[in-house]
Design a protein around this motif. Sequence first.
Motif, PDB file in Angstrom:
ATOM      1  N   THR A  16      20.350  42.167 -16.852  1.00 53.74           N
ATOM      2  CA  THR A  16      19.701  41.801 -18.111  1.00 53.74           C
ATOM      3  C   THR A  16      20.631  41.924 -19.316  1.00 53.74           C
ATOM      4  O   THR A  16      20.294  41.470 -20.398  1.00 53.74           O
ATOM      5  CB  THR A  16      18.458  42.664 -18.360  1.00 53.74           C
ATOM      6  OG1 THR A  16      18.848  44.036 -18.399  1.00 53.74           O
ATOM      7  CG2 THR A  16      17.421  42.447 -17.268  1.00 53.74           C
ATOM      8  N   THR A  38      27.995  31.680 -25.989  1.00 52.86           N
ATOM      9  CA  THR A  38      28.024  31.475 -24.547  1.00 52.86           C
ATOM     10  C   THR A  38      27.924  29.985 -24.257  1.00 52.86           C
ATOM     11  O   THR A  38      27.426  29.208 -25.074  1.00 52.86           O
ATOM     12  CB  THR A  38      26.854  32.208 -23.862  1.00 52.86           C
ATOM     13  OG1 THR A  38      25.634  31.812 -24.483  1.00 52.86           O
ATOM     14  CG2 THR A  38      27.010  33.718 -23.960  1.00 52.86           C
ATOM     15  N   ASP A  40      27.655  27.017 -20.699  1.00 51.07           N
ATOM     16  CA  ASP A  40      27.465  26.811 -19.261  1.00 51.07           C
ATOM     17  C   ASP A  40      28.802  26.602 -18.549  1.00 51.07           C
ATOM     18  O   ASP A  40      29.630  25.823 -19.001  1.00 51.07           O
ATOM     19  CB  ASP A  40      26.593  25.582 -19.005  1.00 51.07           C
ATOM     20  CG  ASP A  40      25.173  25.746 -19.497  1.00 51.07           C
ATOM     21  OD1 ASP A  40      24.812  26.859 -19.917  1.00 51.07           O
ATOM     22  OD2 ASP A  40      24.423  24.760 -19.456  1.00 51.07           O
ATOM     23  N   GLU A  45      22.132  27.678 -19.149  1.00 54.46           N
ATOM     24  CA  GLU A  45      21.362  28.285 -20.226  1.00 54.46           C
ATOM     25  C   GLU A  45      19.891  27.915 -20.066  1.00 54.46           C
ATOM     26  O   GLU A  45      19.564  26.823 -19.619  1.00 54.46           O
ATOM     27  CB  GLU A  45      21.901  27.784 -21.575  1.00 54.46           C
ATOM     28  CG  GLU A  45      21.359  28.513 -22.777  1.00 54.46           C
ATOM     29  CD  GLU A  45      20.115  27.860 -23.336  1.00 54.46           C
ATOM     30  OE1 GLU A  45      19.294  28.587 -23.916  1.00 54.46           O
ATOM     31  OE2 GLU A  45      19.944  26.639 -23.190  1.00 54.46           O
ATOM     32  N   ARG A  46      19.007  28.847 -20.390  1.00 54.78           N
ATOM     33  CA  ARG A  46      17.547  28.761 -20.247  1.00 54.78           C
ATOM     34  C   ARG A  46      17.084  28.890 -18.801  1.00 54.78           C
ATOM     35  O   ARG A  46      15.940  29.161 -18.561  1.00 54.78           O
ATOM     36  CB  ARG A  46      16.985  27.484 -20.857  1.00 54.78           C
ATOM     37  CG  ARG A  46      17.120  27.443 -22.351  1.00 54.78           C
ATOM     38  CD  ARG A  46      16.342  26.296 -22.904  1.00 54.78           C
ATOM     39  NE  ARG A  46      16.588  26.181 -24.334  1.00 54.78           N
ATOM     40  CZ  ARG A  46      16.065  25.258 -25.085  1.00 54.78           C
ATOM     41  NH1 ARG A  46      15.252  24.364 -24.572  1.00 54.78           N
ATOM     42  NH2 ARG A  46      16.342  25.207 -26.353  1.00 54.78           N
ATOM     43  N   ARG A  47      17.956  28.664 -17.854  1.00 53.40           N
ATOM     44  CA  ARG A  47      17.593  28.847 -16.448  1.00 53.40           C
ATOM     45  C   ARG A  47      18.155  30.161 -15.914  1.00 53.40           C
ATOM     46  O   ARG A  47      17.477  30.888 -15.206  1.00 53.40           O
ATOM     47  CB  ARG A  47      18.115  27.669 -15.624  1.00 53.40           C
ATOM     48  CG  ARG A  47      17.811  27.785 -14.173  1.00 53.40           C
ATOM     49  CD  ARG A  47      18.257  26.551 -13.433  1.00 53.40           C
ATOM     50  NE  ARG A  47      18.212  26.807 -12.007  1.00 53.40           N
ATOM     51  CZ  ARG A  47      18.738  26.006 -11.110  1.00 53.40           C
ATOM     52  NH1 ARG A  47      19.334  24.906 -11.482  1.00 53.40           N
ATOM     53  NH2 ARG A  47      18.649  26.305  -9.856  1.00 53.40           N
ATOM     54  N   ASP A  48      19.420  30.438 -16.270  1.00 48.31           N
ATOM     55  CA  ASP A  48      20.104  31.616 -15.738  1.00 48.31           C
ATOM     56  C   ASP A  48      20.430  32.679 -16.788  1.00 48.31           C
ATOM     57  O   ASP A  48      20.675  33.822 -16.447  1.00 48.31           O
ATOM     58  CB  ASP A  48      21.413  31.187 -15.068  1.00 48.31           C
ATOM     59  CG  ASP A  48      21.181  30.240 -13.909  1.00 48.31           C
ATOM     60  OD1 ASP A  48      20.319  30.556 -13.069  1.00 48.31           O
ATOM     61  OD2 ASP A  48      21.849  29.196 -13.844  1.00 48.31           O
ATOM     62  N   TYR A  49      20.484  32.296 -18.039  1.00 45.94           N
ATOM     63  CA  TYR A  49      20.836  33.252 -19.088  1.00 45.94           C
ATOM     64  C   TYR A  49      20.270  32.783 -20.427  1.00 45.94           C
ATOM     65  O   TYR A  49      19.864  31.636 -20.575  1.00 45.94           O
ATOM     66  CB  TYR A  49      22.354  33.453 -19.190  1.00 45.94           C
ATOM     67  CG  TYR A  49      23.105  32.248 -19.721  1.00 45.94           C
ATOM     68  CD1 TYR A  49      23.395  32.135 -21.067  1.00 45.94           C
ATOM     69  CD2 TYR A  49      23.522  31.229 -18.874  1.00 45.94           C
ATOM     70  CE1 TYR A  49      24.075  31.041 -21.568  1.00 45.94           C
ATOM     71  CE2 TYR A  49      24.207  30.129 -19.352  1.00 45.94           C
ATOM     72  CZ  TYR A  49      24.485  30.045 -20.705  1.00 45.94           C
ATOM     73  OH  TYR A  49      25.162  28.958 -21.194  1.00 45.94           O
ATOM     74  N   ILE A  50      20.284  33.694 -21.392  1.00 44.53           N
ATOM     75  CA  ILE A  50      19.854  33.383 -22.754  1.00 44.53           C
ATOM     76  C   ILE A  50      21.105  33.250 -23.610  1.00 44.53           C
ATOM     77  O   ILE A  50      21.997  34.102 -23.577  1.00 44.53           O
ATOM     78  CB  ILE A  50      18.939  34.495 -23.310  1.00 44.53           C
ATOM     79  CG1 ILE A  50      17.674  34.602 -22.450  1.00 44.53           C
ATOM     80  CG2 ILE A  50      18.592  34.238 -24.762  1.00 44.53           C
ATOM     81  CD1 ILE A  50      16.833  35.811 -22.754  1.00 44.53           C
ATOM     82  N   THR A  51      21.177  32.205 -24.385  1.00 45.12           N
ATOM     83  CA  THR A  51      22.334  31.953 -25.235  1.00 45.12           C
ATOM     84  C   THR A  51      22.590  33.110 -26.192  1.00 45.12           C
ATOM     85  O   THR A  51      21.655  33.682 -26.753  1.00 45.12           O
ATOM     86  CB  THR A  51      22.115  30.673 -26.059  1.00 45.12           C
ATOM     87  OG1 THR A  51      21.978  29.584 -25.152  1.00 45.12           O
ATOM     88  CG2 THR A  51      23.261  30.392 -27.000  1.00 45.12           C
ATOM     89  N   ALA A  52      23.857  33.436 -26.372  1.00 48.51           N
ATOM     90  CA  ALA A  52      24.285  34.432 -27.352  1.00 48.51           C
ATOM     91  C   ALA A  52      25.231  33.746 -28.328  1.00 48.51           C
ATOM     92  O   ALA A  52      26.200  33.103 -27.920  1.00 48.51           O
ATOM     93  CB  ALA A  52      24.982  35.601 -26.674  1.00 48.51           C
TER      94      ALA A  52
END
Length: 64
Positions: A16, A38, A40, A45-52
């Motif tokens: 997380t 961040t 891809d 993004e949105r599937r595997d992680y949240i943008t930073a």
Amino acid sequence: MVQFSSSNYSVVEACTAITITVNRVGDTSGAASVDYFTSDVTALERRDYITAIGTLRFAAGETS
């Protein structure tokens, strides 16, 4: 100039958060900043992680 403390970072599926140390090198006598975001590569993004997105700010003399 700034550098990551490692050239690779790995996480497991249930991760997380990750801590990434950024080191400032060269003349550190003044304040400095660097923008980051961040993107891809092997994850989506949105599937595997949240943008930073943000700005990392260094005070004079601060190195990491």
